[in-house]
Write an enzyme that holds these catalytic residues in place. Structure first.
Site, PDB file in Angstrom:
ATOM      1  N   ASP A 157       0.741  -1.146   0.144  1.00  0.00           N
ATOM      2  CA  ASP A 157      -0.122  -0.007   0.087  1.00  0.00           C
ATOM      3  C   ASP A 157       0.899   1.318   0.091  1.00  0.00           C
ATOM      4  OD1 ASP A 157      -1.699   1.922   1.716  1.00  0.00           O
ATOM      5  OD2 ASP A 157      -3.108   0.890   0.653  1.00  0.00           O
ATOM      6  N   ASN A 196      -2.523  13.402  -3.681  1.00  0.00           N
ATOM      7  CA  ASN A 196      -3.493  13.683  -4.503  1.00  0.00           C
ATOM      8  C   ASN A 196      -4.145  15.239  -4.089  1.00  0.00           C
ATOM      9  OD1 ASN A 196      -4.037  11.718  -6.202  1.00  0.00           O
ATOM     10  ND2 ASN A 196      -5.186  10.329  -4.872  1.00  0.00           N
ATOM     11  N   HIS A 229      -5.166  14.830  -8.744  1.00  0.00           N
ATOM     12  CA  HIS A 229      -5.269  13.635  -9.016  1.00  0.00           C
ATOM     13  C   HIS A 229      -4.716  13.190 -10.326  1.00  0.00           C
ATOM     14  CE1 HIS A 229      -8.405  12.420  -5.989  1.00  0.00           C
ATOM     15  NE2 HIS A 229      -8.812  13.810  -6.142  1.00  0.00           N
ATOM     16  N   ASP A 255      -2.442   9.845 -10.603  1.00  0.00           N
ATOM     17  CA  ASP A 255      -2.576   9.027 -11.514  1.00  0.00           C
ATOM     18  C   ASP A 255      -1.294   8.516 -12.072  1.00  0.00           C
ATOM     19  OD1 ASP A 255      -5.328   8.890 -11.102  1.00  0.00           O
ATOM     20  OD2 ASP A 255      -6.064   9.860 -12.807  1.00  0.00           O
ATOM     21  N   GLU A 288      -4.608   2.800  -4.031  1.00  0.00           N
ATOM     22  CA  GLU A 288      -3.251   2.794  -4.240  1.00  0.00           C
ATOM     23  C   GLU A 288      -2.837   1.340  -3.421  1.00  0.00           C
ATOM     24  OE1 GLU A 288      -4.405   4.881  -0.370  1.00  0.00           O
ATOM     25  OE2 GLU A 288      -5.181   4.756  -2.329  1.00  0.00           O
TER      26      GLU A 288
END
Length: 340
Positions: A221, A229, A234, A238, A264
């Site tokens: 993770d 973000n 965002h 990405d 994530e």
């Protein structure tokens, strides 16, 4: 033989000729009689009527015949006559257009042969018959036009069938590509190109059912990903997620499976791998992710949870153990935690 003796024979010949003329009138629309010695051409009254002329109103010469033949048909007609004169044909036979009194042309069938010869065997008289075949030729031309039209329709139909076949083939190809793409999209994460959770879960079930040796399951993770973000947007987040596969794959074997588990979070299946080896690999991956390489001064770290799947284990149990290890690692961040 005296003249008195010749008289009955001459009468018989004249009667025979008259009978022959009548017979020709029955089977033809007009007859003609050419005397080669005098050049005279006699034509029957029906011959004139067929063409709309007053009977016996045209000069009785070969030139009259030649002048009424359609210019386009003249060469072929003369060639047919020459073949007969040369003995290459049993009779003169030709089809040509002939001018009527009103200036129009009609199609005639002309057939003739020599009927008298001199004492040297040279032909001196030719007898022929014309037949009006205009309607027949028109019917033949109409039939040819219809045949040509049908052939054109067939070609057009074949072209349309070929176009339709190509269109169907193209549509089938496009459908097959779309089906392949849909299947790929159904099992692939749109952002990273990795297997998605649904498909990977099915793969894990099969892998776990057939495995004969220990395998490792690793959950990782990304730490503080929400801050990325929030701080950079965002779109940047990405880009970070899209970079993960390229960072991890150089350290993985061909048999190892990598997927995006959600958000994530990523997951690894390491066949034929024990706990210690899985922890060591996870440490290498942790260090790889922690190396500074992203824009906007982003420092990326990740936490890892490692569990071992032994023959006979249920995959959901292994997932829960890996998740518990990840939970412990997340307490400190940037850490690998394996099973005790």
């Amino acid at each position: 033989m005296s003249d008195d003796d010749l008289t009955p024979e001459l009468e018989r010949l004249r009667s025979l000729e008259k009978t022959l003329q009548l017979a020709l009138d029955i089977v033809s629309d007009g007859i003609w009689d050419w005397d080669r010695l005098t050049g005279r051409v006699r034509r029957s009254a029906r011959w004139y009527l067929m063409l709309g002329y007053e009977p016996f109103s045209l000069p009785e010469t070969v030139d009259t015949w030649l002048g009424l033949i359609h210019p386009d048909d003249h060469p072929a007609t003369m060639a047919a006559m020459q073949r007969y004169l040369d003995g290459e044909a049993p009779l003169f036979s030709a089809r040509y257009r002939f001018k009527k009194a009103d200036g129009d042309y009609i199609w005639l069938q002309d057939k003739a042969r020599f009927v008298e010869y001199d004492e040297h065997g040279e032909p001196v008289r030719m007898l022929g018959a014309h037949q009006d075949i205009h309607l027949q030729v028109q019917a033949e031309e109409e039939q040819r036009r219809e045949q040509a039209h049908l052939e054109q329709l067939n070609r057009e139909l074949e072209r349309k069938v070929q176009e339709r076949t190509r269109a169907l083939a193209d549509a089938n190809t496009a459908l097959a590509r779309q089906l392949t793409l849909s299947r790929e999209q159904a099992r692939t994460d749109y952002l990273t190109g990795l297997f998605n959770r649904r498909h990977f879960d099915q793969m894990l079930t099969e892998e776990c059912r057939h495995q004969q040796r220990d395998a490792a399951l690793v959950l990782l993770d990304l730490d503080y990903f929400k801050d990325i973000n929030d701080r950079h947007g965002h779109q940047t987040g990405d880009l970070v997620l899209q970079a993960i596969p390229a960072l991890l794959r150089p350290h993985l074997r061909q048999a190892d499976l990598l997927a995006r588990w959600g958000g994530e979070e990523f997951i690894l299946w390491l066949p034929d791998t024990g706990g210690p080896d899985a922890v060591r690999l996870s440490e290498r991956l942790r260090h790889t992710l922690a190396e500074p390489r992203f824009c906007h001064d982003i420092h990326l770290t990740a936490s890892f949870g490692v569990a071992v799947c032994r023959p006979g284990d249920a995959i959901q149990q292994v997932l829960r153990r890996a998740d518990a290890c990840l939970y412990q690692a997340k307490r400190e961040r940037n850490k690998v935690v394996g099973e005790e």
